[in-house]
Design a protein around this motif. Sequence first.
Motif, PDB file in Angstrom:
ATOM      1  N   PHE A   1       0.844  -1.192   0.000  1.00 34.04           N
ATOM      2  CA  PHE A   1       0.000   0.000   0.000  1.00 34.04           C
ATOM      3  C   PHE A   1       0.884   1.247   0.000  1.00 34.04           C
ATOM      4  N   GLU A   2       0.607   2.152  -0.936  1.00 34.18           N
ATOM      5  CA  GLU A   2       1.278   3.458  -0.981  1.00 34.18           C
ATOM      6  C   GLU A   2       0.258   4.497  -0.526  1.00 34.18           C
ATOM      7  N   ILE A   3       0.598   5.240   0.542  1.00 30.85           N
ATOM      8  CA  ILE A   3      -0.370   6.127   1.190  1.00 30.85           C
ATOM      9  C   ILE A   3       0.180   7.546   1.244  1.00 30.85           C
ATOM     10  N   TRP A   4      -0.668   8.523   0.871  1.00 35.07           N
ATOM     11  CA  TRP A   4      -0.243   9.920   0.998  1.00 35.07           C
ATOM     12  C   TRP A   4      -1.455  10.842   1.085  1.00 35.07           C
TER      13      TRP A   4
ATOM     14  N   ALA B   1      -2.500  14.809   0.046  1.00 30.99           N
ATOM     15  CA  ALA B   1      -2.120  16.015  -0.701  1.00 30.99           C
ATOM     16  C   ALA B   1      -0.693  15.870  -1.206  1.00 30.99           C
ATOM     17  N   ASP B   2       0.167  16.867  -0.917  1.00 29.16           N
ATOM     18  CA  ASP B   2       1.551  16.830  -1.403  1.00 29.16           C
ATOM     19  C   ASP B   2       2.527  16.309  -0.352  1.00 29.16           C
ATOM     20  N   ASN B   3       2.009  15.660   0.686  1.00 28.48           N
ATOM     21  CA  ASN B   3       2.879  15.162   1.747  1.00 28.48           C
ATOM     22  C   ASN B   3       3.644  13.916   1.312  1.00 28.48           C
ATOM     23  N   LYS B   4       4.555  13.491   2.165  1.00 30.09           N
ATOM     24  CA  LYS B   4       5.418  12.347   1.877  1.00 30.09           C
ATOM     25  C   LYS B   4       4.597  11.069   1.697  1.00 30.09           C
ATOM     26  N   HIS B   5       5.013  10.240   0.742  1.00 29.31           N
ATOM     27  CA  HIS B   5       4.349   8.965   0.489  1.00 29.31           C
ATOM     28  C   HIS B   5       4.903   7.909   1.449  1.00 29.31           C
ATOM     29  N   GLU B   6       4.006   7.113   2.038  1.00 28.46           N
ATOM     30  CA  GLU B   6       4.390   6.033   2.950  1.00 28.46           C
ATOM     31  C   GLU B   6       4.049   4.695   2.306  1.00 28.46           C
ATOM     32  N   PHE B   7       4.950   3.721   2.447  1.00 23.16           N
ATOM     33  CA  PHE B   7       4.734   2.402   1.868  1.00 23.16           C
ATOM     34  C   PHE B   7       4.593   1.368   2.994  1.00 23.16           C
ATOM     35  N   VAL B   8       3.559   0.540   2.896  1.00 20.69           N
ATOM     36  CA  VAL B   8       3.295  -0.499   3.903  1.00 20.69           C
ATOM     37  C   VAL B   8       3.063  -1.822   3.179  1.00 20.69           C
TER      38      VAL B   8
ATOM     39  N   LYS C   1      -6.660  14.122   9.909  1.00 13.58           N
ATOM     40  CA  LYS C   1      -7.994  13.965   9.348  1.00 13.58           C
ATOM     41  C   LYS C   1      -7.993  14.453   7.898  1.00 13.58           C
ATOM     42  N   GLY C   2      -8.970  13.982   7.132  1.00 18.20           N
ATOM     43  CA  GLY C   2      -9.076  14.427   5.751  1.00 18.20           C
ATOM     44  C   GLY C   2      -9.084  13.271   4.776  1.00 18.20           C
ATOM     45  N   THR C   3      -8.850  13.576   3.513  1.00 18.03           N
ATOM     46  CA  THR C   3      -8.858  12.577   2.447  1.00 18.03           C
ATOM     47  C   THR C   3      -7.442  12.141   2.110  1.00 18.03           C
ATOM     48  N   TYR C   4      -7.237  10.846   2.065  1.00 19.58           N
ATOM     49  CA  TYR C   4      -5.954  10.262   1.693  1.00 19.58           C
ATOM     50  C   TYR C   4      -6.095   9.492   0.384  1.00 19.58           C
ATOM     51  N   SER C   5      -5.012   9.408  -0.355  1.00 22.79           N
ATOM     52  CA  SER C   5      -4.939   8.534  -1.522  1.00 22.79           C
ATOM     53  C   SER C   5      -4.226   7.247  -1.111  1.00 22.79           C
ATOM     54  N   VAL C   6      -4.778   6.131  -1.526  1.00 23.06           N
ATOM     55  CA  VAL C   6      -4.183   4.823  -1.230  1.00 23.06           C
ATOM     56  C   VAL C   6      -4.017   4.078  -2.549  1.00 23.06           C
ATOM     57  N   LYS C   7      -2.765   3.824  -2.924  1.00 16.75           N
ATOM     58  CA  LYS C   7      -2.485   3.076  -4.149  1.00 16.75           C
ATOM     59  C   LYS C   7      -2.105   1.645  -3.770  1.00 16.75           C
TER      60      LYS C   7
ATOM     61  N   GLN D   1      -3.753   0.263  -8.430  1.00 15.95           N
ATOM     62  CA  GLN D   1      -5.020   0.974  -8.466  1.00 15.95           C
ATOM     63  C   GLN D   1      -5.024   1.999  -7.334  1.00 15.95           C
ATOM     64  N   VAL D   2      -5.555   3.194  -7.619  1.00 17.29           N
ATOM     65  CA  VAL D   2      -5.595   4.278  -6.627  1.00 17.29           C
ATOM     66  C   VAL D   2      -7.029   4.465  -6.128  1.00 17.29           C
ATOM     67  N   LYS D   3      -7.172   4.541  -4.815  1.00 19.77           N
ATOM     68  CA  LYS D   3      -8.461   4.820  -4.199  1.00 19.77           C
ATOM     69  C   LYS D   3      -8.292   5.975  -3.217  1.00 19.77           C
ATOM     70  N   GLN D   4      -9.426   6.601  -2.863  1.00 21.24           N
ATOM     71  CA  GLN D   4      -9.406   7.646  -1.845  1.00 21.24           C
ATOM     72  C   GLN D   4     -10.171   7.153  -0.616  1.00 21.24           C
ATOM     73  N   VAL D   5      -9.622   7.426   0.565  1.00 22.25           N
ATOM     74  CA  VAL D   5     -10.285   7.055   1.821  1.00 22.25           C
ATOM     75  C   VAL D   5     -10.410   8.306   2.679  1.00 22.25           C
ATOM     76  N   THR D   6     -11.438   8.308   3.519  1.00 22.22           N
ATOM     77  CA  THR D   6     -11.703   9.443   4.395  1.00 22.22           C
ATOM     78  C   THR D   6     -11.307   9.091   5.818  1.00 22.22           C
ATOM     79  N   VAL D   7     -10.563   9.988   6.440  1.00 22.92           N
ATOM     80  CA  VAL D   7     -10.110   9.795   7.815  1.00 22.92           C
ATOM     81  C   VAL D   7     -10.797  10.823   8.710  1.00 22.92           C
ATOM     82  N   GLN D   8     -11.481  10.335   9.736  1.00 25.51           N
ATOM     83  CA  GLN D   8     -12.214  11.218  10.648  1.00 25.51           C
ATOM     84  C   GLN D   8     -11.345  11.660  11.829  1.00 25.51           C
TER      85      GLN D   8
END
Length: 246
Positions: free
Chosen positions: A190-193, A195-202, A221-227, A239-246
């Motif tokens: 999983f590649e997670i980021w 906006a323009d912040n650093k990408h994290e790989f898990v 909080k906010g919207t993250y992109s998860v590839k 594949q890229v998806k968006q997830v919402t963090v409360q």
Amino acid sequence: MRRYVGFAFALVLFGMIIAACTNNNKQAETPAVLEVKIDVPDHIDLNKPTKLACVVTYGGEKVEDASEVKFEVWKHGSDEREMLEAKHDGDGRYSVEKTFTQAGTYSVVAHVTARDMHNMPKKDIIAGNPEQAATADGAREHSQGRAEERHHGAIAISLSSRSFEAGKPAALTVHLTKDGKPFTNAAVRFEIWQADNKHEFVDADEKGNGEYEAVATFANKGTYSVKVHVETDQLHEHQVKQVTVQ
């Protein structure tokens, strides 16, 4: 005694000179590399000119006379690809402007030729707000995904959607299928980021029956992109998806 000390000092000095020469020779033998750092936003607004840029260096020095710099752009799920020729802005930076009119996920590849070498880094971007992009990608997957899986044997990637809480460990689960059957023995990451912040790989662990899971913590909080990256010896799909963090 003085003669012995002087002789020892001369040996040490000679050794330092030899070491310095050896290091210089090693540095001289190290070949220079053409490096291209792509500079494209992770998220862009629709119907507004966006600058696609890259910085080109060779052996650590800025390249001011690249033979060719072009940006290849395409929307995921579309066969149409656009090749845009970039102009040199100075200080090794090359750019071109493009206006995105349709929401969705796009790939941008910088094709750079210089010093008889070629480099082509790639980056995926989201056009429109995350909700628009997710809706556009979802509609495209619904209309094309199953047909593609039937006719081309593509891997279907399904990321479980759920609400996540900021600052707390969250389980990311993905289901993989191919030809309607669970796809196993793949390397999933999983590649997670945000906006323009650093990408994290898990890296994910395989749970069986085509299910893979990893634990990540969303800091804000906010919207993250998860590839979701899926790799085997024969393929690499994502594949890229968006997830919402409360």
